[in-house]
Write an enzyme that holds these catalytic residues in place. Structure first.
Site, PDB file in Angstrom:
ATOM      1  N   ASP A   1     -25.434 -38.479  34.780  1.00 41.45           N
ATOM      2  CA  ASP A   1     -25.592 -37.221  35.515  1.00 41.45           C
ATOM      3  C   ASP A   1     -27.045 -36.882  35.808  1.00 41.45           C
ATOM      4  O   ASP A   1     -27.975 -37.387  35.174  1.00 41.45           O
ATOM      5  CB  ASP A   1     -24.926 -36.071  34.756  1.00 41.45           C
ATOM      6  CG  ASP A   1     -25.517 -35.871  33.361  1.00 41.45           C
ATOM      7  OD1 ASP A   1     -25.856 -36.880  32.700  1.00 41.45           O
ATOM      8  OD2 ASP A   1     -25.639 -34.714  32.927  1.00 41.45           O
TER       9      ASP A   1
ATOM     10  N   GLU B   1     -24.292 -35.449  30.381  1.00 39.98           N
ATOM     11  CA  GLU B   1     -25.169 -35.372  29.202  1.00 39.98           C
ATOM     12  C   GLU B   1     -26.006 -34.106  29.224  1.00 39.98           C
ATOM     13  O   GLU B   1     -26.312 -33.540  28.180  1.00 39.98           O
ATOM     14  CB  GLU B   1     -26.080 -36.609  29.145  1.00 39.98           C
ATOM     15  CG  GLU B   1     -26.858 -36.753  27.840  1.00 39.98           C
ATOM     16  CD  GLU B   1     -28.085 -35.871  27.726  1.00 39.98           C
ATOM     17  OE1 GLU B   1     -28.384 -35.400  26.616  1.00 39.98           O
ATOM     18  OE2 GLU B   1     -28.752 -35.639  28.760  1.00 39.98           O
ATOM     19  N   GLU B   2     -26.393 -33.660  30.412  1.00 40.80           N
ATOM     20  CA  GLU B   2     -27.328 -32.537  30.542  1.00 40.80           C
ATOM     21  C   GLU B   2     -26.629 -31.185  30.328  1.00 40.80           C
ATOM     22  O   GLU B   2     -26.437 -30.385  31.247  1.00 40.80           O
ATOM     23  CB  GLU B   2     -28.004 -32.569  31.918  1.00 40.80           C
ATOM     24  CG  GLU B   2     -28.871 -33.799  32.171  1.00 40.80           C
ATOM     25  CD  GLU B   2     -30.176 -33.770  31.385  1.00 40.80           C
ATOM     26  OE1 GLU B   2     -30.433 -32.770  30.676  1.00 40.80           O
ATOM     27  OE2 GLU B   2     -30.940 -34.746  31.484  1.00 40.80           O
TER      28      GLU B   2
ATOM     29  N   HIS C   1     -37.760 -34.136  33.313  1.00 44.93           N
ATOM     30  CA  HIS C   1     -37.370 -32.812  33.820  1.00 44.93           C
ATOM     31  C   HIS C   1     -38.470 -32.171  34.666  1.00 44.93           C
ATOM     32  O   HIS C   1     -38.521 -30.956  34.804  1.00 44.93           O
ATOM     33  CB  HIS C   1     -36.968 -31.873  32.668  1.00 44.93           C
ATOM     34  CG  HIS C   1     -35.683 -32.272  31.990  1.00 44.93           C
ATOM     35  ND1 HIS C   1     -34.769 -31.350  31.525  1.00 44.93           N
ATOM     36  CD2 HIS C   1     -35.152 -33.487  31.703  1.00 44.93           C
ATOM     37  CE1 HIS C   1     -33.738 -31.986  30.977  1.00 44.93           C
ATOM     38  NE2 HIS C   1     -33.954 -33.299  31.080  1.00 44.93           N
TER      39      HIS C   1
END
Length: 405
Positions: free
Chosen positions: A91, A148-149, A374
């Site tokens: 993801d 996962e996020e 990020h």
């Protein structure tokens, strides 16, 4: 091999995978251009399935944990009865990309800002190599995980029967790490990532006119005291040899246009990071006590909602040492950090390590001056794709070696 000139590695797996480095790079960049957030990875999962079928894996299973994909590859022999899992996350993040290269995100508000596109491509590379060579005795299970996020996709796959259907004896995952040089690997035999908890603090006071604060119970003032007071929990309640972080990261109170109105309520939101369950429980208890006590002392009330989102990612010592030995065989002892400092970031691979032995590794991809995860200008370093794929493959080949003739 111009694509891998910066990476020094050994072994036939690396050399064979390096031969199709351009194809892996093309796939990685295609995935980068088409990011999808948790449980919406339909395009990504479809491309993964297509690639796996081209690779010649034995089985492909879809829809596990909503959009998860699992591939099965049988070794040249299966006399060992062994089964090892390899996991990659698929993801992206809900953020705007500010890069300008040809493969930048084509989807507004979504970006592969953490390198999951690279993780997926590396595991596809391992799938191709393992399916072509099958130099192992057992079964390889390749897990392409959604969400996962922040969506706990690993937990969703487990609850959907992942390890019941594919009862691996060990499972391994890895994450790119821009603060490490390309060609390096990091691991340790214990905590790698912290537990991530969400804290919401609701402060109730009494609103009124800013010119007459004595007639109010100001929740903004109370919140300010709470923000300061909770920092004493780590400095005065948590042992110095333990690690904990409390960060109150956002506050909402009143109307920004109403400069003379004291609001009646305020909200604080933040995160707690710990490695040990007893420290986690201590912080949760003290947050409730400190917030309630500070608010009461100022005539207000505070309610704490504490949500345990991701557990800590704790490597199994034996599997961590084995993973380090595999990495050493590829890049040499001097390029493997076996005492990697843990990160206070979180990772939902932790759910897999709660039910199966295994290890989580970091793969160097940047070095000094590299853009960290990020960040809106982050991009995965395609130079490390063959090494990451070879590391996956090595875990299978060395974890389930063929019997000696």
């Amino acid at each position: 091999m111009p694509h891998t000139a910066r990476i020094r590695a050994h072994g036939r797996a690396f050399e064979q995978i390096a031969a199709f480095h351009p194809e892996l790079t093309a796939l990685r960049r295609e995935l980068h251009a088409h990011p999808e957030i948790g449980f919406e990875e339909h395009y990504t999962a479809r491309r993964v399935v297509e690639s796996l079928k081209v690779c010649g894996v034995d089985e492909v299973h879809t829809g596990i944990g909503k959009t998860g994909v699992v591939a099965v590859i049988h070794g040249r022999q299966r006399t060992s009865g062994r089964m090892i899992g390899l996991r990659a996350d698929m993801d992206a993040l809900p953020m705007v990309e500010h890069n300008d290269f040809a493969w930048k995100s084509t989807r507004p508000g979504m970006m592969h800002g953490c390198g999951h596109d690279g993780h997926t491509a590396m595991l596809i590379g391992a799938a191709r190599y393992l399916a072509e060579t099958r130099r192992f005795d057992g079964t390889a299970v390749l897990i392409f995980q959604p969400g996962e996020e922040g969506f706990a996709g690993a937990k969703a796959m487990i609850e959907d029967g992942l390890f019941d259907r594919f009862p691996v004896q060990a499972v391994y995952g890895m994450h790119n790490w821009p603060q490490m040089r390309p060609g390096t690997v990091g691991v340790n035999p214990g905590p790698m990532m912290a537990a991530a908890d969400r804290v919401t603090i609701e402060v109730s006071g009494k609103g009124g006119h800013g010119a007459h604060p004595y007639l109010t119970v100001d929740p903004v003032l109370v919140s300010a005291h709470i923000i300061t007071a909770v920092q004493s929990i780590v400095s005065r309640n948590v042992r110095a040899v333990d690690s904990a972080v409390i960060s109150l990261c956002a506050m909402k109170a009143g109307d920004i246009g109403a400069f003379s109105v004291v609001p009646g309520e305020a909200s604080l939101v933040g995160t707690v990071r710990t490695f040990h369950p007893e420290v986690q429980s201590l912080v949760e208890r003290r947050l409730n006590e400190v917030c309630s006590g500070v608010a009461l002392g100022l005539g207000a009330a505070a309610h704490v909602k504490y949500e345990r989102i991701y557990p800590a990612t704790i490597n199994s010592p034996e599997e961590a040492r084995f993973a380090a030995s595999v990495a050493t065989s590829l890049v040499g002892r001097e390029h493997v950090d076996t005492e990697m400092d843990p990160s206070m970031g979180a990772e939902d691979f932790s759910f897999m390590l709660q039910v199966k032995p295994g290890a989580y590794l970091r793969l160097g991809q940047g070095g000094e001056g590299s853009c960290f995860l990020h960040n809106s200008r982050y991009d995965f370093n395609d130079e490390v794709l063959p090494l990451g794929a070879a590391l996956h493959a090595g875990l299978i080949e060395q974890g389930m070696p063929l019997p000696q003739a």
